[in-house]
Design a protein around this motif. Structure first.
Motif, mmCIF file in Angstrom:
data_model
loop_
_atom_site.group_PDB
_atom_site.id
_atom_site.type_symbol
_atom_site.label_atom_id
_atom_site.label_comp_id
_atom_site.label_asym_id
_atom_site.label_seq_id
_atom_site.Cartn_x
_atom_site.Cartn_y
_atom_site.Cartn_z
ATOM 1 N N UNK A 1 -1.127 8.477 37.730
ATOM 2 C CA UNK A 1 -2.288 8.905 38.510
ATOM 3 C C UNK A 1 -3.490 7.985 38.281
ATOM 4 N N UNK A 2 -3.724 7.629 37.028
ATOM 5 C CA UNK A 2 -4.929 6.885 36.673
ATOM 6 C C UNK A 2 -4.837 5.389 36.963
ATOM 7 N N UNK A 3 -3.652 4.806 36.741
ATOM 8 C CA UNK A 3 -3.530 3.348 36.837
ATOM 9 C C UNK A 3 -2.564 2.880 37.922
ATOM 10 N N UNK A 4 -1.739 3.780 38.431
ATOM 11 C CA UNK A 4 -0.729 3.378 39.412
ATOM 12 C C UNK A 4 0.573 2.945 38.779
ATOM 13 N N UNK A 5 0.632 2.924 37.455
ATOM 14 C CA UNK A 5 1.842 2.544 36.723
ATOM 15 C C UNK A 5 2.081 3.552 35.609
ATOM 16 N N UNK A 6 3.345 3.895 35.397
ATOM 17 C CA UNK A 6 3.648 4.829 34.300
ATOM 18 C C UNK A 6 3.345 4.197 32.954
ATOM 19 N N UNK A 7 3.537 2.931 32.818
ATOM 20 C CA UNK A 7 3.235 2.065 31.677
ATOM 21 C C UNK A 7 3.777 2.497 30.325
ATOM 22 N N UNK A 8 4.077 3.761 30.091
ATOM 23 C CA UNK A 8 4.551 4.213 28.781
ATOM 24 C C UNK A 8 6.075 4.271 28.799
ATOM 25 N N UNK B 1 4.785 -3.337 23.755
ATOM 26 C CA UNK B 1 3.631 -3.293 22.873
ATOM 27 C C UNK B 1 3.480 -1.854 22.392
ATOM 28 N N UNK B 2 2.844 -1.682 21.261
ATOM 29 C CA UNK B 2 2.646 -0.348 20.696
ATOM 30 C C UNK B 2 1.162 -0.052 20.597
ATOM 31 N N UNK B 3 0.824 1.177 20.943
ATOM 32 C CA UNK B 3 -0.564 1.618 20.874
ATOM 33 C C UNK B 3 -0.586 2.952 20.137
ATOM 34 N N UNK B 4 -1.311 3.015 19.039
ATOM 35 C CA UNK B 4 -1.400 4.235 18.251
ATOM 36 C C UNK B 4 -2.579 5.092 18.668
ATOM 37 N N UNK B 5 -2.342 6.373 18.812
ATOM 38 C CA UNK B 5 -3.439 7.307 19.081
ATOM 39 C C UNK B 5 -4.109 7.604 17.751
ATOM 40 N N UNK B 6 -5.269 7.021 17.545
ATOM 41 C CA UNK B 6 -5.995 7.151 16.284
ATOM 42 C C UNK B 6 -7.185 8.071 16.452
ATOM 43 N N UNK B 7 -7.522 8.869 15.506
ATOM 44 C CA UNK B 7 -6.774 9.213 14.294
ATOM 45 C C UNK B 7 -5.592 10.111 14.647
ATOM 46 N N UNK B 8 -4.875 10.559 13.611
ATOM 47 C CA UNK B 8 -3.727 11.437 13.822
ATOM 48 C C UNK B 8 -4.120 12.658 14.645
ATOM 49 N N UNK B 9 -3.156 13.184 15.369
ATOM 50 C CA UNK B 9 -3.354 14.425 16.122
ATOM 51 C C UNK B 9 -3.249 15.583 15.128
ATOM 52 N N UNK B 10 -4.293 16.361 15.012
ATOM 53 C CA UNK B 10 -4.302 17.541 14.141
ATOM 54 C C UNK B 10 -4.773 18.712 14.992
ATOM 55 N N UNK B 11 -3.916 19.725 15.108
ATOM 56 C CA UNK B 11 -4.267 20.877 15.931
ATOM 57 C C UNK B 11 -3.506 22.114 15.467
ATOM 58 N N UNK B 12 -3.950 23.259 15.934
ATOM 59 C CA UNK B 12 -3.258 24.512 15.653
ATOM 60 C C UNK B 12 -2.162 24.731 16.668
ATOM 61 N N UNK C 1 4.655 -3.164 28.582
ATOM 62 C CA UNK C 1 4.225 -4.558 28.514
ATOM 63 C C UNK C 1 2.908 -4.630 27.741
ATOM 64 N N UNK C 2 2.692 -5.746 27.081
ATOM 65 C CA UNK C 2 1.461 -5.929 26.302
ATOM 66 C C UNK C 2 0.217 -5.933 27.184
ATOM 67 N N UNK C 3 0.387 -6.220 28.461
ATOM 68 C CA UNK C 3 -0.763 -6.236 29.360
ATOM 69 C C UNK C 3 -1.341 -4.837 29.590
ATOM 70 N N UNK C 4 -0.609 -3.797 29.204
ATOM 71 C CA UNK C 4 -1.082 -2.424 29.370
ATOM 72 C C UNK C 4 -1.933 -1.931 28.197
ATOM 73 N N UNK C 5 -2.083 -2.747 27.160
ATOM 74 C CA UNK C 5 -2.848 -2.321 25.987
ATOM 75 C C UNK C 5 -4.293 -1.962 26.328
ATOM 76 N N UNK C 6 -4.925 -2.755 27.155
ATOM 77 C CA UNK C 6 -6.320 -2.499 27.511
ATOM 78 C C UNK C 6 -6.457 -1.171 28.265
ATOM 79 N N UNK C 7 -5.548 -0.909 29.185
ATOM 80 C CA UNK C 7 -5.585 0.352 29.943
ATOM 81 C C UNK C 7 -5.322 1.538 29.026
#
Length: 131
Positions: free
Chosen positions: A112-119, A26-37, A59-65
């Motif tokens: 650390x947060x979920x117990x699974x690397x998931x990404x 599954x794909x999860x986009x970090x919205x909005x775009x990352x803009x930084x110096x 897995x798609x089950x990781x979308x909520x996390x």
């Protein structure tokens, strides 16, 4: 005819017993775009980078996390980009190093947060810089 039946008798059980290679990514986009110096070579100028980041989840089950932890994922990605030197931001090999750094750090945080690397992977779909 006999050869066909014999082949089916051998192939069908192999297909049934074969491990499933079906991946439910599954794909999860970090919205909005990352803009930084980022750190420019001259202390008088700051460069900036704008990146669209997509996370490939195992897995798609990781979308909520992923959605729940999106602020942490965004902040970490912004922090990583903000510490990069200009040469790294502007080069293709540097961009790949940044992508791998993001992947490694985000996996570590999710472990650390979920117990699974998931990404599974981090993908930059848009990458603009000025500086």
């Amino acid at each position: 005819m006999f050869k066909r039946c014999y082949a089916l008798l051998i192939i069908v059980p192999l297909l049934i017993m074969a491990p499933k290679s079906h991946a439910a990514y599954a794909y999860f986009g970090l919205e909005p775009d990352i803009v930084t110096n980022y750190v420019s070579n001259s202390s008088r100028n700051l460069g900036y980078v704008r990146v669209t980041v997509e996370l490939m989840l195992e897995d798609a089950s990781f979308l909520e996390a992923a959605e729940h932890h999106a602020p942490l994922l965004r902040a970490t990605t912004i922090d990583i980009f903000g510490r990069q030197p200009e040469e790294k931001v502007k080069s293709l090999t540097g961009r790949e190093e940044i992508r791998r750094d993001c992947l490694q750090k985000l996996r570590q945080l999710m472990k650390q947060e979920t117990g699974s690397e998931m990404i599974k992977d981090v993908i930059f779909t848009k990458y603009l810089y000025q500086g």
